[in-house]
Design a protein around this motif. Structure first.
Motif, PDB file in Angstrom:
ATOM      1  N   PHE A  85      19.273   2.038   2.653  1.00  0.00           N
ATOM      2  CA  PHE A  85      20.682   2.882   3.666  1.00  0.00           C
ATOM      3  C   PHE A  85      21.393   4.179   2.907  1.00  0.00           C
ATOM      4  CE2 PHE A  85      20.111  -0.666   6.282  1.00  0.00           C
ATOM      5  CZ  PHE A  85      19.617  -0.330   7.489  1.00  0.00           C
ATOM      6  N   THR A  86      21.980   3.548   1.547  1.00  0.00           N
ATOM      7  CA  THR A  86      22.111   4.572   0.608  1.00  0.00           C
ATOM      8  C   THR A  86      22.355   5.635   0.559  1.00  0.00           C
ATOM      9  OG1 THR A  86      21.094   4.150  -1.412  1.00  0.00           O
ATOM     10  CG2 THR A  86      23.103   2.420  -0.522  1.00  0.00           C
ATOM     11  N   ARG A  87      20.299   6.508   0.829  1.00  0.00           N
ATOM     12  CA  ARG A  87      19.328   7.199   1.165  1.00  0.00           C
ATOM     13  C   ARG A  87      19.618   7.727   2.304  1.00  0.00           C
ATOM     14  NH1 ARG A  87      14.839   6.971  -3.083  1.00  0.00           N
ATOM     15  NH2 ARG A  87      14.134   8.217  -1.687  1.00  0.00           N
ATOM     16  N   GLY A  88      20.227   7.454   3.160  1.00  0.00           N
ATOM     17  CA  GLY A  88      20.741   7.627   5.127  1.00  0.00           C
ATOM     18  C   GLY A  88      20.127   6.926   5.911  1.00  0.00           C
ATOM     19  N   GLU A  89      19.982   7.440   6.771  1.00  0.00           N
ATOM     20  CA  GLU A  89      19.891   6.133   7.997  1.00  0.00           C
ATOM     21  C   GLU A  89      18.479   5.717   8.690  1.00  0.00           C
ATOM     22  OE1 GLU A  89      20.821   8.028  12.049  1.00  0.00           O
ATOM     23  OE2 GLU A  89      21.602   9.276  11.248  1.00  0.00           O
ATOM     24  N   CYS A  90      17.722   5.116   9.251  1.00  0.00           N
ATOM     25  CA  CYS A  90      16.774   5.010  10.156  1.00  0.00           C
ATOM     26  C   CYS A  90      17.475   5.521  11.573  1.00  0.00           C
ATOM     27  CB  CYS A  90      16.740   3.047  10.467  1.00  0.00           C
ATOM     28  SG  CYS A  90      15.201   2.658  11.334  1.00  0.00           S
ATOM     29  N   THR A  91      15.945   6.041  12.075  1.00  0.00           N
ATOM     30  CA  THR A  91      15.929   7.029  12.943  1.00  0.00           C
ATOM     31  C   THR A  91      15.234   5.341  14.182  1.00  0.00           C
ATOM     32  OG1 THR A  91      13.928   8.026  12.289  1.00  0.00           O
ATOM     33  CG2 THR A  91      16.357   9.240  11.908  1.00  0.00           C
ATOM     34  N   PHE A  92      14.341   4.391  13.939  1.00  0.00           N
ATOM     35  CA  PHE A  92      14.111   4.091  14.620  1.00  0.00           C
ATOM     36  C   PHE A  92      12.864   5.425  14.939  1.00  0.00           C
ATOM     37  CE2 PHE A  92      18.502   2.221  15.147  1.00  0.00           C
ATOM     38  CZ  PHE A  92      17.990   1.587  13.849  1.00  0.00           C
ATOM     39  N   CYS A  93      11.848   5.599  13.668  1.00  0.00           N
ATOM     40  CA  CYS A  93      10.682   6.439  14.229  1.00  0.00           C
ATOM     41  C   CYS A  93       9.604   5.805  14.945  1.00  0.00           C
ATOM     42  CB  CYS A  93      10.710   7.430  13.381  1.00  0.00           C
ATOM     43  SG  CYS A  93      10.557   6.883  11.848  1.00  0.00           S
ATOM     44  N   THR A  94       9.205   4.922  14.226  1.00  0.00           N
ATOM     45  CA  THR A  94       8.449   3.823  15.099  1.00  0.00           C
ATOM     46  C   THR A  94       6.970   4.047  14.039  1.00  0.00           C
ATOM     47  OG1 THR A  94       6.972   4.900  16.406  1.00  0.00           O
ATOM     48  CG2 THR A  94       8.886   3.139  16.765  1.00  0.00           C
ATOM     49  N   ARG A  95       7.033   4.895  12.747  1.00  0.00           N
ATOM     50  CA  ARG A  95       6.540   4.864  11.751  1.00  0.00           C
ATOM     51  C   ARG A  95       5.950   4.411  11.002  1.00  0.00           C
ATOM     52  NH1 ARG A  95       8.391  11.165  10.708  1.00  0.00           N
ATOM     53  NH2 ARG A  95       7.869  12.238  12.311  1.00  0.00           N
ATOM     54  N   CYS A  96       6.978   3.738  10.394  1.00  0.00           N
ATOM     55  CA  CYS A  96       5.881   2.381   9.683  1.00  0.00           C
ATOM     56  C   CYS A  96       5.190   1.341  10.213  1.00  0.00           C
ATOM     57  CB  CYS A  96       7.786   1.876   8.639  1.00  0.00           C
ATOM     58  SG  CYS A  96       8.721   1.213   9.872  1.00  0.00           S
ATOM     59  N   ALA A  97       6.035   0.565  11.191  1.00  0.00           N
ATOM     60  CA  ALA A  97       5.415   0.444  12.130  1.00  0.00           C
ATOM     61  C   ALA A  97       3.816   0.330  12.144  1.00  0.00           C
ATOM     62  CB  ALA A  97       5.716   0.002  12.886  1.00  0.00           C
ATOM     63  N   ASP A  98       3.621   2.056  12.804  1.00  0.00           N
ATOM     64  CA  ASP A  98       2.531   2.516  13.409  1.00  0.00           C
ATOM     65  C   ASP A  98       1.427   2.752  11.861  1.00  0.00           C
ATOM     66  OD1 ASP A  98       3.701   2.233  15.281  1.00  0.00           O
ATOM     67  OD2 ASP A  98       4.013   5.080  15.529  1.00  0.00           O
ATOM     68  N   LEU A 142       2.441  -7.073   9.973  1.00  0.00           N
ATOM     69  CA  LEU A 142       3.561  -7.368   9.729  1.00  0.00           C
ATOM     70  C   LEU A 142       4.529  -7.012  10.923  1.00  0.00           C
ATOM     71  CD1 LEU A 142       3.208  -5.760   6.212  1.00  0.00           C
ATOM     72  CD2 LEU A 142       3.144  -8.679   7.223  1.00  0.00           C
ATOM     73  N   PHE A 143       4.749  -6.087  11.884  1.00  0.00           N
ATOM     74  CA  PHE A 143       5.308  -5.972  12.484  1.00  0.00           C
ATOM     75  C   PHE A 143       5.853  -6.765  14.140  1.00  0.00           C
ATOM     76  CE2 PHE A 143       5.134  -2.752   9.210  1.00  0.00           C
ATOM     77  CZ  PHE A 143       6.540  -2.252   9.252  1.00  0.00           C
ATOM     78  N   CYS A 185       0.746  -1.531  -0.089  1.00  0.00           N
ATOM     79  CA  CYS A 185       0.338  -0.179   0.123  1.00  0.00           C
ATOM     80  C   CYS A 185       1.095   1.040  -0.010  1.00  0.00           C
ATOM     81  CB  CYS A 185      -1.038   0.253   1.405  1.00  0.00           C
ATOM     82  SG  CYS A 185      -0.388  -0.207   2.709  1.00  0.00           S
ATOM     83  N   ASN A 186       1.824   1.213   0.600  1.00  0.00           N
ATOM     84  CA  ASN A 186       2.609   2.297   0.321  1.00  0.00           C
ATOM     85  C   ASN A 186       3.167   3.081   1.247  1.00  0.00           C
ATOM     86  OD1 ASN A 186       4.132   1.230  -2.367  1.00  0.00           O
ATOM     87  ND2 ASN A 186       3.019   2.509  -3.209  1.00  0.00           N
ATOM     88  N   LYS A 187       2.225   2.977   2.403  1.00  0.00           N
ATOM     89  CA  LYS A 187       1.846   3.846   3.514  1.00  0.00           C
ATOM     90  C   LYS A 187       3.343   4.283   4.919  1.00  0.00           C
ATOM     91  CE  LYS A 187      -2.877   3.254   4.119  1.00  0.00           C
ATOM     92  NZ  LYS A 187      -3.724   2.993   4.939  1.00  0.00           N
ATOM     93  N   CYS A 188       3.808   3.024   4.479  1.00  0.00           N
ATOM     94  CA  CYS A 188       5.497   2.898   5.165  1.00  0.00           C
ATOM     95  C   CYS A 188       6.181   3.855   4.997  1.00  0.00           C
ATOM     96  CB  CYS A 188       6.190   1.409   5.564  1.00  0.00           C
ATOM     97  SG  CYS A 188       5.806   0.977   4.083  1.00  0.00           S
ATOM     98  N   ILE A 189       6.346   3.906   3.356  1.00  0.00           N
ATOM     99  CA  ILE A 189       7.106   5.103   2.212  1.00  0.00           C
ATOM    100  C   ILE A 189       6.504   6.404   2.787  1.00  0.00           C
ATOM    101  CG2 ILE A 189       7.822   5.366  -0.286  1.00  0.00           C
ATOM    102  CD1 ILE A 189       7.289   2.119  -0.824  1.00  0.00           C
ATOM    103  N   SER A 190       5.463   6.531   2.501  1.00  0.00           N
ATOM    104  CA  SER A 190       5.532   7.484   2.611  1.00  0.00           C
ATOM    105  C   SER A 190       5.163   8.596   4.532  1.00  0.00           C
ATOM    106  CB  SER A 190       3.222   8.005   2.250  1.00  0.00           C
ATOM    107  OG  SER A 190       3.064   7.484   0.830  1.00  0.00           O
ATOM    108  N   ALA A 191       5.492   7.125   4.818  1.00  0.00           N
ATOM    109  CA  ALA A 191       5.405   7.423   6.503  1.00  0.00           C
ATOM    110  C   ALA A 191       6.710   8.101   7.177  1.00  0.00           C
ATOM    111  CB  ALA A 191       5.375   6.816   7.310  1.00  0.00           C
TER     112      ALA A 191
END
Length: 163
Positions: free
Chosen positions: A61-74, A80-81, A37-43
């Protein structure tokens, strides 16, 4: 019947394997249940989640870092998480032999961006400080990968993640 090993030989790519999202369940469940659905990509606050093979979301990771903000899971409507109170994943950084500092060229880009200080530099008398990575401290955020001018950092999966 055809020989899959021959087909795999032709389909191998030199691009790095992209990582699934943090806290994601096992690969089979993810592929079976993700609706793309691409919601995680947008978030994603750092925009490192991209469409991978088959349109499934992956972390680049070539685009940057994961900040572990949890938005993708939320934002994901599917189960799935794992709970975001657990460790996000079992991946860690690895410094490869093409590192500039290992070739006597001063560079500390990776250490400068490592918030958890998993990468420290060992001073050398009369030489260039060389990076030392503490894999037990590394959280797998990937910040070091995107800033490395020599592309000398890769991410690997620990045994704990493979199980």
């Amino acid at each position: 019947m055809f020989d899959r090993s021959r087909r795999n030989l032709l389909s191998r790519r030199r691009t790095p394997t992209l990582q699934r999202l943090p806290w994601v369940v096992d690969e089979d469940t993810f592929v079976d249940s993700c609706t793309r659905c691409n919601k995680c990509i947008s978030a994603c606050e750092t925009q490192i989640i991209v469409k991978g093979d088959g349109g499934f979301p992956t972390v680049d990771f070539t685009r940057g870092e994961c900040t572990f903000c949890t938005r993708c899971a939320d934002v994901c409507p599917e189960p799935l998480f794992h709970p975001t109170t657990e460790q996000p994943w079992g991946i860690r950084a690895q410094i490869n032999p093409s590192c500039l500092a290992q070739h006597k060229i001063e560079c500390r880009s990776c250490g400068d961006v490592c918030e958890v200080q998993a990468i420290r530099f060992k001073l050398q008398a009369g030489g260039v400080a060389t990076p030392e990575l503490d894999a037990d401290v590394c959280n797998g955020c990937g910040a070091c990968l995107s800033v490395c001018p020599a592309s000398a950092i890769s991410m690997f999966t620990t045994e704990r993640e493979e199980k």
